[in-house]
Scaffold this motif. Structure first.
Motif, short mmCIF file in Angstrom:
data_model
loop_
_atom_site.label_atom_id
_atom_site.label_comp_id
_atom_site.label_asym_id
_atom_site.label_seq_id
_atom_site.Cartn_x
_atom_site.Cartn_y
_atom_site.Cartn_z
N MET A 199 0.84 -1.20 -0.02
CA MET A 199 0.14 0.03 -0.01
C MET A 199 1.00 1.23 0.07
O MET A 199 0.44 2.25 -0.55
CB MET A 199 -0.98 -0.05 1.38
N GLY A 200 2.02 1.13 0.51
CA GLY A 200 2.88 2.32 0.90
C GLY A 200 3.33 2.57 -0.65
O GLY A 200 3.65 3.70 -1.15
N GLY A 201 3.93 1.28 -1.56
CA GLY A 201 4.26 1.65 -2.78
C GLY A 201 3.16 2.30 -3.65
O GLY A 201 3.47 3.19 -4.42
N ALA A 202 1.98 1.96 -3.43
CA ALA A 202 0.93 2.23 -4.25
C ALA A 202 0.53 3.73 -3.76
O ALA A 202 0.09 4.75 -4.87
CB ALA A 202 -0.55 1.48 -3.95
N MET A 203 0.64 4.00 -2.49
CA MET A 203 0.50 5.48 -2.08
C MET A 203 1.55 6.38 -2.72
O MET A 203 1.16 7.60 -3.31
CB MET A 203 0.47 5.54 -0.71
N PHE A 204 2.57 6.00 -2.68
CA PHE A 204 3.67 6.77 -3.23
C PHE A 204 3.65 7.08 -5.01
O PHE A 204 3.64 8.09 -5.31
CB PHE A 204 5.14 6.36 -3.18
N GLY A 205 3.14 5.92 -5.39
CA GLY A 205 2.80 5.70 -7.01
C GLY A 205 1.66 6.65 -7.14
O GLY A 205 1.80 7.62 -8.41
N THR A 206 0.70 6.82 -6.35
CA THR A 206 -0.55 7.69 -6.65
C THR A 206 -0.08 9.27 -6.49
O THR A 206 -0.48 9.89 -7.38
CB THR A 206 -1.57 7.32 -5.56
N GLN A 207 0.71 9.38 -5.38
CA GLN A 207 1.02 10.83 -5.15
C GLN A 207 1.83 11.25 -6.46
O GLN A 207 1.75 12.36 -6.85
CB GLN A 207 1.91 11.15 -3.74
N ILE A 208 2.96 10.33 -6.70
CA ILE A 208 3.97 10.83 -7.85
C ILE A 208 3.15 10.98 -9.26
O ILE A 208 3.42 11.97 -9.94
CB ILE A 208 4.95 9.93 -8.00
N GLY A 209 2.29 10.07 -9.42
CA GLY A 209 1.67 10.03 -10.80
C GLY A 209 0.71 11.36 -10.65
O GLY A 209 0.64 12.13 -12.00
N GLN A 210 0.20 11.69 -9.75
CA GLN A 210 -0.76 12.91 -9.72
C GLN A 210 -0.05 14.04 -9.93
O GLN A 210 -0.15 15.12 -10.63
CB GLN A 210 -1.67 13.03 -8.46
N ALA A 211 1.09 14.29 -9.22
CA ALA A 211 2.01 15.45 -9.06
C ALA A 211 2.62 15.58 -10.53
O ALA A 211 2.43 16.80 -11.11
CB ALA A 211 2.98 15.38 -8.06
N VAL A 212 3.15 14.35 -11.03
CA VAL A 212 3.90 14.58 -12.29
C VAL A 212 3.09 14.92 -13.55
O VAL A 212 3.14 15.65 -14.42
CB VAL A 212 4.50 13.29 -12.71
N GLY A 213 1.33 14.48 -13.36
CA GLY A 213 0.57 14.72 -14.36
C GLY A 213 0.14 16.19 -14.38
O GLY A 213 0.14 16.76 -15.35
N VAL A 214 0.07 16.82 -13.08
CA VAL A 214 -0.18 18.23 -13.23
C VAL A 214 0.96 18.72 -13.50
O VAL A 214 0.75 19.80 -14.51
CB VAL A 214 -0.58 18.60 -11.60
N LEU A 215 2.06 18.56 -13.31
CA LEU A 215 3.41 19.32 -13.69
C LEU A 215 3.31 19.30 -15.27
O LEU A 215 3.86 20.31 -15.86
CB LEU A 215 4.53 18.75 -13.23
N ALA A 216 3.09 18.14 -15.80
CA ALA A 216 2.91 17.99 -17.33
C ALA A 216 2.36 18.97 -18.09
O ALA A 216 2.46 19.34 -19.14
CB ALA A 216 2.80 16.76 -17.78
N GLY A 217 1.19 19.68 -17.41
CA GLY A 217 0.40 20.50 -17.89
C GLY A 217 0.88 21.90 -17.82
O GLY A 217 0.20 23.05 -18.04
N GLU A 218 2.22 22.01 -17.07
CA GLU A 218 2.71 23.41 -16.71
C GLU A 218 4.18 23.54 -17.48
O GLU A 218 4.29 24.85 -17.88
CB GLU A 218 2.88 23.69 -15.24
N VAL A 219 4.78 22.62 -17.35
CA VAL A 219 6.36 22.93 -17.99
C VAL A 219 6.35 22.99 -19.28
O VAL A 219 5.40 22.71 -20.16
CB VAL A 219 7.12 21.47 -17.65
N VAL A 220 7.28 23.59 -19.58
CA VAL A 220 7.65 24.19 -21.03
C VAL A 220 8.87 23.41 -21.75
O VAL A 220 8.89 23.22 -23.00
CB VAL A 220 7.87 25.69 -21.37
#
Length: 485
Positions: A199-220
């Protein structure tokens, strides 16, 4: 970022107005929104799923989930519980990042494949940027190719770098999960610990996935946060985000693209021709992350109250201050080293790009100030790292570093300025950023003389000691004179 990424909601209470209330609840989707993939919030009340108005048993049981969504939810839950890899479930991170990208940005912009015209525009911008940079720096081009990425392609290309950056702190959390139980209980609680780590691995995976996905909408590009996130030697721009960046700037789109290409190409030159720099930066992040300690008392409370049906407790605990940087000299040194290195990288890029763009682009000053403010005030990149490892990747002293590099250019020329990247010990320190004039006018060490001295010393060890030989010969001559008398 969702407060309950795993979203196991509680069953709704029985409506006070009986069957009519049930019908209203069903019509409203059971209170379950589409952004909650595991949202078992529509479980039936006392009336079961066969009561009046329950035309769709699955809808009565699971709110707005249709059979396809339900199957995907259980499949993903099974992946979470069966994961046996490293400290982060990177497959889940990638999946969630791509899902986040597919949802689009808050302004309604959706991701789309990059067309041939956009690819040509990026390639031409990077090619022209490299030509302009030749006059502003002695470092040769570091971009073997130029690419135009969609947001999804950015996610795919940068995940290996995120893995290198995030795994150290995730490992600490995973180890802490197994250490909070007494040793004699760990053998008995093996299955529980295994489940918690999954669950910890999944939790980190969820956090990172959401964060990287949001970041992909901003970076140039691939170097927005001052770290090389993409493959080496590949200058990248995201046309959709470049367009969004320049939307409200009253600057021609071609100039915006070219200025951002200058920054991307300058970063590529630095990381390509300063071979120790990437490992220095990533090592500083790793050193800082390994100095973070986990609040074991809080983690013990979580373990003691752990409910397999409520796995979001683990993420809630992480978001409530479980990470605490150790107040040690080593941790302070790691943080200072990282902040100074980021400031020097960003300051050098800022100074070099300005020197290349100022004579050629009418909007150079405006674009420079916009990007300075964007980096100084923090954005998605800062929030990403603050969430994942409690670290803000903000070059707090960007302006100080830029002024220092510009002063070095005036005092020592382009070659003298860029020559400082030959070794990390030659770079300005945090103290030098406080006194840039002192550093600029400080007498430069002549490393050639030092090398000559060391070379002579090494040669001396390989040759006979002539001074000792001369002394022995003199003693022999004196002895012969004494015999003659």
């Amino acid at each position: 970022m969702s407060d309950t990424p795993f979203g196991f909601g509680l069953p709704p209470e029985e409506p006070e107005d009986g069957d009519e209330g049930k019908k209203k609840d069903q019509q409203s989707g059971g209170g379950q929104g589409p952004a909650n993939p595991f949202g078992f919030g529509g479980l039936p009340g006392a009336g079961g799923f066969g009561g009046p108005g329950a035309d769709n048993p699955l809808a009565a049981m699971f709110g707005s989930l249709n059979p396809t969504d339900l199957g995907a939810a259980f499949q993903q839950l099974g992946q979470m519980l069966s994961y046996e890899g490293g400290p982060v479930n990177w497959d889940m991170a990638k999946q969630i990042a791509r899902q986040t990208v597919a949802q689009g940005t808050p302004d309604g912009t959706k991701d789309a494949s990059v067309g041939p015209a956009e690819r040509r525009a990026v390639e031409e911008a990077v090619r022209l940027a490299d030509l302009w940079l030749d006059d502003a720096t002695s470092l040769p081009s570091g971009a073997a190719s130029a690419v135009a990425w969609s947001r999804a392609e950015w996610v795919e290309a940068t995940l290996p770098a995120w893995q290198e950056l995030v795994d150290p702190v995730a490992e600490r959390v995973g180890a802490a999960m197994g250490d909070v139980l007494p040793e004699e209980m760990q053998a008995m609680a093996g299955p529980l610990i295994g489940m918690m780590r999954s669950m910890g691995g999944a939790m980190f995976g969820t956090q990172i996935g959401q964060a990287v996905g949001v970041l992909a909408g901003e970076v140039v590009g691939s170097t927005d946060i001052g770290l090389p996130l993409g493959p080496a030697g590949r200058a990248a721009l995201l046309p959709a985000n470049v367009e969004a960046f320049g939307k409200d700037l009253s600057v021609p789109q071609e100039e915006v693209r070219l200025y951002l290409a200058l920054r991307e190409a300058a970063h590529q030159r630095l990381f390509a021709h300063v071979p120790w720099l990437r490992s220095h930066l990533f090592g500083a992040v790793d050193g800082y992350a390994r100095g973070i300690k986990v609040d074991t008392a809080k983690l013990e409370d979580v373990v003691g109250q752990f409910d397999p049906q409520n796995p979001e407790q683990l993420q809630d605990a992480l978001q409530q201050g479980m990470f605490q940087p150790e107040d040690t000299p080593e941790q302070k040194a790691a943080l200072a080293r990282l902040e100074t290195a980021l400031a020097l990288v960003e300051g050098w890029v800022d100074a070099v790009v300005h020197a290349a763009a100022k004579p050629r682009l009418a909007s150079a000053d405006a674009l420079r100030e916009t990007l300075r403010r964007r980096r100084a005030t923090g954005g998605p990149a800062e929030q990403t790292f603050a969430t994942l490892i409690g670290l803000e990747l903000r070059p707090r002293r960007l302006r100080d570093a830029s002024r220092l590099w510009a002063s070095l250019t005036d005092a020592r020329g382009v070659d003298g300025r860029d020559g400082l990247w030959a070794h990390p010990d030659m770079l300005p320190t945090a103290t030098d950023l406080d006194d840039p004039d002192g550093f600029v006018h400080r007498e430069q060490l002549d490393f050639s003389e030092l090398d000559k001295m060391l070379g002579e010393a090494a040669d001396g060890r390989d040759k006979p000691d002539l001074r000792k030989k001369d002394a022995d010969d003199a003693d022999a001559d004196d002895a012969e004179d004494d015999d003659a008398e």
